[in-house]
Every structure is written in C-alpha cells, then in structure tokens.
Design an enzyme around this catalytic site. Structure first.
Site, PDB file in Angstrom:
ATOM      1  N   GLU A   2      -5.254  -4.540  10.638  1.00  0.00           N
ATOM      2  CA  GLU A   2      -4.394  -3.724  10.995  1.00  0.00           C
ATOM      3  C   GLU A   2      -4.645  -2.993  12.110  1.00  0.00           C
ATOM      4  OE1 GLU A   2      -1.965  -2.627   6.970  1.00  0.00           O
ATOM      5  OE2 GLU A   2      -3.878  -1.430   7.380  1.00  0.00           O
ATOM      6  N   GLY A  44       2.602   2.462  10.771  1.00  0.00           N
ATOM      7  CA  GLY A  44       3.497   3.377  10.866  1.00  0.00           C
ATOM      8  C   GLY A  44       4.545   3.675  12.005  1.00  0.00           C
ATOM      9  N   GLU A  56      -6.763   4.717   7.952  1.00  0.00           N
ATOM     10  CA  GLU A  56      -6.496   6.354   7.701  1.00  0.00           C
ATOM     11  C   GLU A  56      -7.751   6.746   7.058  1.00  0.00           C
ATOM     12  OE1 GLU A  56      -2.603   5.516   5.735  1.00  0.00           O
ATOM     13  OE2 GLU A  56      -1.867   5.003   7.610  1.00  0.00           O
ATOM     14  N   HIS A  93      -9.390   1.022   5.229  1.00  0.00           N
ATOM     15  CA  HIS A  93      -8.246   1.569   5.746  1.00  0.00           C
ATOM     16  C   HIS A  93      -8.475   2.602   7.173  1.00  0.00           C
ATOM     17  CE1 HIS A  93      -4.124   2.618   6.639  1.00  0.00           C
ATOM     18  NE2 HIS A  93      -3.717   1.334   5.965  1.00  0.00           N
ATOM     19  N   SER A 122       3.494  -2.064  10.234  1.00  0.00           N
ATOM     20  CA  SER A 122       4.765  -1.940  10.517  1.00  0.00           C
ATOM     21  C   SER A 122       5.728  -3.280  10.141  1.00  0.00           C
ATOM     22  CB  SER A 122       5.059  -1.645  12.074  1.00  0.00           C
ATOM     23  OG  SER A 122       5.082  -0.481  12.431  1.00  0.00           O
ATOM     24  N   ASN A 127       0.913  -1.140  -0.123  1.00  0.00           N
ATOM     25  CA  ASN A 127      -0.072  -0.037  -0.047  1.00  0.00           C
ATOM     26  C   ASN A 127       0.921   1.281  -0.137  1.00  0.00           C
ATOM     27  OD1 ASN A 127      -1.909   1.925   0.596  1.00  0.00           O
ATOM     28  ND2 ASN A 127      -2.162   1.473   2.733  1.00  0.00           N
ATOM     29  N   TRP A 128       0.728   1.755  -1.105  1.00  0.00           N
ATOM     30  CA  TRP A 128       1.868   3.013  -1.208  1.00  0.00           C
ATOM     31  C   TRP A 128       1.316   4.366  -0.599  1.00  0.00           C
ATOM     32  CZ3 TRP A 128       4.382   3.032  -6.981  1.00  0.00           C
ATOM     33  CH2 TRP A 128       5.215   2.006  -6.925  1.00  0.00           C
ATOM     34  N   LYS A 129       0.067   4.161  -0.180  1.00  0.00           N
ATOM     35  CA  LYS A 129      -0.544   5.464   0.492  1.00  0.00           C
ATOM     36  C   LYS A 129      -0.504   6.508  -0.472  1.00  0.00           C
ATOM     37  CE  LYS A 129      -0.066   3.176   4.619  1.00  0.00           C
ATOM     38  NZ  LYS A 129      -0.052   3.145   6.099  1.00  0.00           N
ATOM     39  N   GLY A 170       3.001  -1.097   4.089  1.00  0.00           N
ATOM     40  CA  GLY A 170       2.893   0.236   3.900  1.00  0.00           C
ATOM     41  C   GLY A 170       4.324   0.662   3.427  1.00  0.00           C
ATOM     42  N   GLY A 171       4.785   1.417   4.285  1.00  0.00           N
ATOM     43  CA  GLY A 171       6.243   1.908   4.089  1.00  0.00           C
ATOM     44  C   GLY A 171       7.415   1.029   3.484  1.00  0.00           C
TER      45      GLY A 171
HETATM   46  P1  PGA Z   1       3.031   0.456   7.554  1.00  0.00           P
HETATM   47  O1  PGA Z   1       1.518   0.466   6.967  1.00  0.00           O
HETATM   48  O2  PGA Z   1       3.383  -0.765   6.962  1.00  0.00           O
HETATM   49  O3  PGA Z   1       3.794   1.570   6.908  1.00  0.00           O
HETATM   50  O4  PGA Z   1       2.761   0.498   8.924  1.00  0.00           O
HETATM   51  C1  PGA Z   1       0.633  -0.648   6.710  1.00  0.00           C
HETATM   52  C2  PGA Z   1      -0.679  -0.031   6.417  1.00  0.00           C
HETATM   53  O5  PGA Z   1      -1.439   1.002   6.767  1.00  0.00           O
HETATM   54  O6  PGA Z   1      -1.351  -0.686   5.315  1.00  0.00           O
END
Ligand code: PGA
Length: 253
Positions: A169, A175, A101, A99, A215, A12-14, A236-237
């Site tokens: 999640e 993050g 967010e 998600h 994470s 997930n590149w957000k 994510g990251g």
């Molecule tokens: P993260 O994000 O790996 O940067 O913690 C995961 C996500 O929100 O999909």
C-alpha cells in the site's frame, strides 16, 4: 481466469462501522454468490467492537473476518490493547499488521510489526503484513529499497504462504484517490515476490498472496488485479458498502 494462487480481497473498515453495519454485512453475504465463492476469498476487517458480532454472523456467508491490529504479547497489563489470542477467540482468522496508519499514528517500526506478525503466527492467525513507500520516498527513487527494507524487517522467516499475506500500500495512495500506474505496481509486486522468496524460501515465497491497496475503487480494480503478481486487493473506503466491495471482487468471476 486460471490462476495458480487463489485471490483474496480484503476490506479494511478502519475506524468506521457501528452495530447498524451488521445489516450491511448481511448484504455482503447475500451478494457472495456461488460463482464468486468459487473464484475468490473474501475477508472483512471490521473495527474490534464489531469483530465478535461479524464473526458470529459470518458462517454461511463465505466471508472470513480479520482484525486490524494486535499487541505483540498474548496477555498482560496493556490497557486498551488486544492480543492475537483474544482476536482469535473472538472469531478472527487473520490480522493486519504494520498498516501505514499504525506505523504513522502509533510509531510502529519494522521490529514491532515483526513481533506482531509473530504473535499472529503463534496464535494461528494469518498475518497480513503491510508495506509501502511515502510520496517523498517514491520521488527520491527509493521505493524498492524501502519496500525491501520493510519486508526484511517485518516478515518472520518461519512464515508460510498459508499464514502470511503481504499488502503493498503506497502511503500516498491511501485515501487520496491516487493510484500508481499498472507498470509501477507490477515493478513493486515483482520486487516483493523476489524478496519474499529470499526471506521465507522459494516455494513459500512463490505461493504467498501479495495484495495491492490504496484507493482501490470499482472503477480501477479491474486494471489493478490484471497486473502480474497482484493476487488480490486490500480495500479501505470502497469496502464499507457491499455494492462497491462486491463489484470489485466480481472482476474475478
Ligand atoms: P483506501 O484504503 O482504499 O481507502 O485508500 C486502503 C487501506 O488503507 O487499506
């Protein structure tokens, strides 16, 4: 490793990625060798601005493309929004819905997430429905009840293992560099499996992929994907760099 459910790793590149990321995407494809392709499905969810370009450069790379959100409706006067129809037309085969967010930044509740999952279903997209507890909910011992409530509210009953993926999640792990213990992940994933069987039926619930996210790094992925009922990861990251993402996926070889 013999598994009854084919694993899936989703990146997930957000809100990250510019046209230069197309070069990085080529590196994802180059590293997705025959052994990896046999072992695991890979998906990248880029920002909407890159969806069309990535989807059109994806053939031959063995990587599918997902979107990060969709509107509940298929078209209409909704400035700035994108429908599942448009995402499918641009080349997406899946979409993340709910998600944390989106739930936090855009006030999306379970009913909205469910309507988005239905929009995905209607338009032939796999819905990756995300659930997860906050730090306060975990500390209050409410993790499992929160997750069950989110699943009941967000997962449409007609979905099948083919068009549904669940992403667990924990909000406090996203993050932050923090992750739950393997035991905690196992407990939540077992509860998700049991609840899914109630919602979409025993057979489909048993086959639906349940991903862990929050994470995930090359340093902890191996331990996480060894946990029972963890059928892949939502990254994510660490999905922004091909090297990290492929290292994580590579544990399935
Ligand atoms: P993260 O994000 O790996 O940067 O913690 C995961 C996500 O929100 O999909």
């Amino acid at each position: 490793m013999t598994r009854s459910i084919r694993p899936l790793i989703v990146g997930n590149w957000k809100m990250n990625g510019l046209t230069a990321s197309l070069n990085e995407f080529n590196a994802f494809g180059a590293g997705n060798d025959a052994a990896l392709r046999r072992a695991v499905d890979l998906m990248i969810c880029p920002p909407a601005t890159l969806l069309f370009a990535l989807a059109h450069s994806a053939p031959g790379k063995g990587i599918s493309i997902g979107a990060q959100d969709c509107h509940v409706k298929d078209s209409g006067a909704h400035t700035g929004d994108l429908s599942a129809v448009m995402l499918a037309d641009a080349g997406a085969s899946a979409v993340l819905v709910g998600h944390s967010e989106r739930r936090a930044d855009h006030g999306e509740n379970d009913a909205i997430v469910r309507a988005k999952a239905e929009a995905a279903y209607r338009n032939g997209l796999t819905a990756i429905v995300c659930v997860g507890e906050t730090r306060a909910e975990r500390e209050a011992g409410k993790t499992l009840s929160v997750i069950r409530r989110q699943l009941k509210g967000s997962v449409p009953e007609m979905m099948t293992a083919h068009d549904l993926v669940i992403g667990y999640e924990p909000v406090w792990a996203i993050g932050t560099g923090l992750t739950p213990t393997a035991k905690d992940v196992e407990e939540v994933h077992a509860a998700i499996r049991a609840e899914l069987k109630k919602i979409i039926g025993k057979e489909e619930g048993a086959r639906t992929r349940i991903l862990y996210g929050g994470s995930v790094k090359p340093t902890n992925a191996k331990e996480l994907l060894a946990v029972a009922n963890v059928d892949g990861l939502l990254v994510g990251g660490a999905s922004l760099k091909a090297e990290d993402f492929l290292t994580i996926a590579g544990f399935y070889r």
